[in-house]
Write a protein that holds these residues in place. Structure first.
Motif, PDB file in Angstrom:
ATOM      1  N   TYR A 122       0.841  -1.200   0.000  1.00  0.00           N
ATOM      2  CA  TYR A 122       0.000   0.000   0.000  1.00  0.00           C
ATOM      3  C   TYR A 122       0.875   1.248   0.000  1.00  0.00           C
ATOM      4  CZ  TYR A 122      -4.082  -2.862   1.030  1.00  0.00           C
ATOM      5  OH  TYR A 122      -5.091  -3.783   0.957  1.00  0.00           O
ATOM      6  N   ASN A 123       0.401   2.289  -0.697  1.00  0.00           N
ATOM      7  CA  ASN A 123       1.119   3.566  -0.741  1.00  0.00           C
ATOM      8  C   ASN A 123       0.631   4.534   0.324  1.00  0.00           C
ATOM      9  OD1 ASN A 123       2.779   2.921  -2.962  1.00  0.00           O
ATOM     10  ND2 ASN A 123       1.038   3.253  -4.313  1.00  0.00           N
ATOM     11  N   GLY A 124      -0.498   4.226   0.941  1.00  0.00           N
ATOM     12  CA  GLY A 124      -1.048   5.090   1.978  1.00  0.00           C
ATOM     13  C   GLY A 124      -1.957   4.305   2.897  1.00  0.00           C
ATOM     14  N   VAL A 125      -2.228   4.897   4.047  1.00  0.00           N
ATOM     15  CA  VAL A 125      -3.190   4.313   4.987  1.00  0.00           C
ATOM     16  C   VAL A 125      -4.161   5.405   5.401  1.00  0.00           C
ATOM     17  CG1 VAL A 125      -1.628   2.539   5.891  1.00  0.00           C
ATOM     18  CG2 VAL A 125      -1.793   4.734   7.055  1.00  0.00           C
ATOM     19  N   GLY A 155     -21.431   0.393  10.219  1.00  0.00           N
ATOM     20  CA  GLY A 155     -21.313  -0.326  11.481  1.00  0.00           C
ATOM     21  C   GLY A 155     -22.353  -1.419  11.663  1.00  0.00           C
ATOM     22  N   PRO A 156     -22.114  -2.323  12.557  1.00  0.00           N
ATOM     23  CA  PRO A 156     -23.100  -3.374  12.778  1.00  0.00           C
ATOM     24  C   PRO A 156     -24.327  -2.884  13.569  1.00  0.00           C
ATOM     25  CG  PRO A 156     -21.163  -3.741  14.141  1.00  0.00           C
ATOM     26  CD  PRO A 156     -20.863  -2.563  13.266  1.00  0.00           C
ATOM     27  N   VAL A 157     -24.172  -1.852  14.413  1.00  0.00           N
ATOM     28  CA  VAL A 157     -25.301  -1.403  15.237  1.00  0.00           C
ATOM     29  C   VAL A 157     -25.467   0.112  15.277  1.00  0.00           C
ATOM     30  CG1 VAL A 157     -25.259  -3.422  16.752  1.00  0.00           C
ATOM     31  CG2 VAL A 157     -23.929  -1.398  17.366  1.00  0.00           C
ATOM     32  N   TRP A 158     -24.539   0.844  14.665  1.00  0.00           N
ATOM     33  CA  TRP A 158     -24.562   2.298  14.783  1.00  0.00           C
ATOM     34  C   TRP A 158     -23.984   2.921  13.528  1.00  0.00           C
ATOM     35  CZ3 TRP A 158     -20.143   5.038  17.766  1.00  0.00           C
ATOM     36  CH2 TRP A 158     -20.326   6.424  17.752  1.00  0.00           C
ATOM     37  N   ARG A 159     -24.757   3.745  12.868  1.00  0.00           N
ATOM     38  CA  ARG A 159     -24.308   4.450  11.663  1.00  0.00           C
ATOM     39  C   ARG A 159     -23.629   5.743  12.115  1.00  0.00           C
ATOM     40  NH1 ARG A 159     -25.878   3.158   6.841  1.00  0.00           N
ATOM     41  NH2 ARG A 159     -26.067   5.326   6.160  1.00  0.00           N
ATOM     42  N   SER A 160     -22.340   5.659  12.389  1.00  0.00           N
ATOM     43  CA  SER A 160     -21.610   6.819  12.921  1.00  0.00           C
ATOM     44  C   SER A 160     -21.086   7.709  11.798  1.00  0.00           C
ATOM     45  CB  SER A 160     -20.444   6.351  13.801  1.00  0.00           C
ATOM     46  OG  SER A 160     -19.534   5.575  13.053  1.00  0.00           O
ATOM     47  N   GLN A 161     -21.038   8.994  12.081  1.00  0.00           N
ATOM     48  CA  GLN A 161     -20.440   9.965  11.179  1.00  0.00           C
ATOM     49  C   GLN A 161     -18.945  10.008  11.491  1.00  0.00           C
ATOM     50  OE1 GLN A 161     -22.203  11.325   8.658  1.00  0.00           O
ATOM     51  NE2 GLN A 161     -23.771   9.957   9.479  1.00  0.00           N
ATOM     52  N   ASN A 162     -18.117   9.881  10.462  1.00  0.00           N
ATOM     53  CA  ASN A 162     -16.675   9.782  10.652  1.00  0.00           C
ATOM     54  C   ASN A 162     -15.921  10.750   9.759  1.00  0.00           C
ATOM     55  OD1 ASN A 162     -16.029   6.978  12.208  1.00  0.00           O
ATOM     56  ND2 ASN A 162     -17.939   6.885  11.076  1.00  0.00           N
ATOM     57  N   TYR A 163     -14.796  11.221  10.282  1.00  0.00           N
ATOM     58  CA  TYR A 163     -13.827  11.921   9.456  1.00  0.00           C
ATOM     59  C   TYR A 163     -12.839  10.877   8.960  1.00  0.00           C
ATOM     60  CZ  TYR A 163     -15.363  16.290  11.661  1.00  0.00           C
ATOM     61  OH  TYR A 163     -16.096  17.350  12.112  1.00  0.00           O
ATOM     62  N   LEU A 164     -12.368  11.057   7.733  1.00  0.00           N
ATOM     63  CA  LEU A 164     -11.315  10.216   7.182  1.00  0.00           C
ATOM     64  C   LEU A 164      -9.986  10.930   7.381  1.00  0.00           C
ATOM     65  CD1 LEU A 164     -10.257   7.830   5.437  1.00  0.00           C
ATOM     66  CD2 LEU A 164     -10.654   9.297   3.443  1.00  0.00           C
ATOM     67  N   TYR A 165      -9.046  10.260   8.053  1.00  0.00           N
ATOM     68  CA  TYR A 165      -7.675  10.767   8.191  1.00  0.00           C
ATOM     69  C   TYR A 165      -6.767   9.872   7.379  1.00  0.00           C
ATOM     70  CZ  TYR A 165      -8.662  14.369  11.531  1.00  0.00           C
ATOM     71  OH  TYR A 165      -9.112  15.528  12.101  1.00  0.00           O
ATOM     72  N   VAL A 166      -5.826  10.486   6.650  1.00  0.00           N
ATOM     73  CA  VAL A 166      -4.951   9.720   5.766  1.00  0.00           C
ATOM     74  C   VAL A 166      -3.491  10.099   5.964  1.00  0.00           C
ATOM     75  CG1 VAL A 166      -6.760   9.448   4.020  1.00  0.00           C
ATOM     76  CG2 VAL A 166      -5.119  11.330   3.812  1.00  0.00           C
ATOM     77  N   TRP A 167      -2.649   9.135   5.641  1.00  0.00           N
ATOM     78  CA  TRP A 167      -1.193   9.311   5.554  1.00  0.00           C
ATOM     79  C   TRP A 167      -0.797   8.769   4.193  1.00  0.00           C
ATOM     80  CZ3 TRP A 167      -3.904   8.002   9.812  1.00  0.00           C
ATOM     81  CH2 TRP A 167      -3.668   8.738  10.984  1.00  0.00           C
ATOM     82  N   ASP A 168      -0.427   9.656   3.278  1.00  0.00           N
ATOM     83  CA  ASP A 168      -0.058   9.235   1.925  1.00  0.00           C
ATOM     84  C   ASP A 168       1.446   9.167   1.722  1.00  0.00           C
ATOM     85  OD1 ASP A 168      -2.616   8.738   0.932  1.00  0.00           O
ATOM     86  OD2 ASP A 168      -2.931  10.853   0.452  1.00  0.00           O
ATOM     87  N   ASP A 169       2.214   9.608   2.690  1.00  0.00           N
ATOM     88  CA  ASP A 169       3.673   9.518   2.620  1.00  0.00           C
ATOM     89  C   ASP A 169       4.126   8.582   3.744  1.00  0.00           C
ATOM     90  OD1 ASP A 169       6.413   9.810   2.535  1.00  0.00           O
ATOM     91  OD2 ASP A 169       6.373  12.005   2.417  1.00  0.00           O
ATOM     92  N   LEU A 170       4.033   7.280   3.469  1.00  0.00           N
ATOM     93  CA  LEU A 170       4.364   6.299   4.515  1.00  0.00           C
ATOM     94  C   LEU A 170       5.833   6.356   4.935  1.00  0.00           C
ATOM     95  CD1 LEU A 170       2.073   3.299   3.558  1.00  0.00           C
ATOM     96  CD2 LEU A 170       1.711   5.107   5.244  1.00  0.00           C
ATOM     97  N   PRO A 171       6.786   6.612   4.029  1.00  0.00           N
ATOM     98  CA  PRO A 171       8.170   6.760   4.501  1.00  0.00           C
ATOM     99  C   PRO A 171       8.317   7.899   5.517  1.00  0.00           C
ATOM    100  CG  PRO A 171       8.171   6.310   2.154  1.00  0.00           C
ATOM    101  CD  PRO A 171       6.726   6.547   2.559  1.00  0.00           C
ATOM    102  N   ALA A 172       7.594   9.000   5.326  1.00  0.00           N
ATOM    103  CA  ALA A 172       7.663  10.111   6.288  1.00  0.00           C
ATOM    104  C   ALA A 172       7.051   9.688   7.621  1.00  0.00           C
ATOM    105  CB  ALA A 172       6.947  11.341   5.747  1.00  0.00           C
ATOM    106  N   LEU A 173       5.970   8.928   7.571  1.00  0.00           N
ATOM    107  CA  LEU A 173       5.374   8.424   8.812  1.00  0.00           C
ATOM    108  C   LEU A 173       6.343   7.489   9.523  1.00  0.00           C
ATOM    109  CD1 LEU A 173       2.904   8.306  10.685  1.00  0.00           C
ATOM    110  CD2 LEU A 173       2.010   6.465   9.232  1.00  0.00           C
TER     111      LEU A 173
END
Length: 182
Positions: A122-125, A155-173
């Motif tokens: 993968y190039n990002g997470v 979700g299995p029991v709760w439709r939660s509102q979520n923010y998506l956080y990403v890391w596209d530079d895995l070597p920097a991470l």
């Protein structure tokens, strides 16, 4: 304090399920609806983790963190569950016991999971964090995560509102891992 990160084993099912159950209830008090609290019992968590850790064919990796001779946290990552991840791996779970908050457990788990996903090609997470979970949002932003959108987790029991956080530079991470080890 020494933190050890290792792959989860089938014998970790009960400690993971208990930690997940208790930490989830503490984290989402006031965010999750009462019906979710009523339906997500320790037995439900145990059954889910038994299924996940017994599935040898799964592309998901599960890791545990140990500190002071006890389970301090766990995390899981693998193929994304939603198109919003746009080809990135998904960190599906990242939980730390309250006694180990702000002691490097979450950081170590996130870095190990990201490294495994990078090694898997993968190039990002990315990960979803429930809107209103301010401590987690602050942690992911300190770790260099960038907010890249929002979505509804069915979700299995709760439709939660979520923010998506990403890391596209895995070597920097991964550079954060080297810095924290010196």
């Amino acid at each position: 304090m020494t933190i050890t990160i290792r792959l989860a084993q089938k014998t970790d099912v009960l400690p993971i399920a208990r930690l997940h159950f208790h930490t989830w209830r503490e984290t989402y008090r006031g965010l999750a609806p009462q019906t979710a609290y009523d339906e997500v019992t320790e037995e439900v968590r145990l059954a889910r983790w038994q299924s996940m850790l017994s599935n040898a064919e799964s592309e998901r990796i599960v890791m545990v963190a140990e500190a002071e001779r006890q389970m301090a946290g766990f995390g899981a990552a693998g193929p994304a569950s939603d198109d919003i991840f746009q080809g990135r791996a998904e960190v599906k779970f990242l939980y730390v016991a309250a006694a180990f908050n702000r002691k490097g457990v979450g950081r170590n788990l996130l870095l190990h999971l990201a490294r495994h996903m990078m090694e898997a090609g993968y190039n990002g997470v990315g990960l979803g964090v429930v809107v209103g979970n301010d401590p987690a949002i602050a942690f992911y932003e300190r770790m260099g995560g960038e907010r890249a959108g929002s979505y509804t987790d069915p979700g299995p029991v709760w439709r939660s509102q979520n923010y998506l956080y990403v890391w596209d530079d895995l070597p920097a991470l991964m550079a954060q891992e080297r810095k924290s080890n010196h």
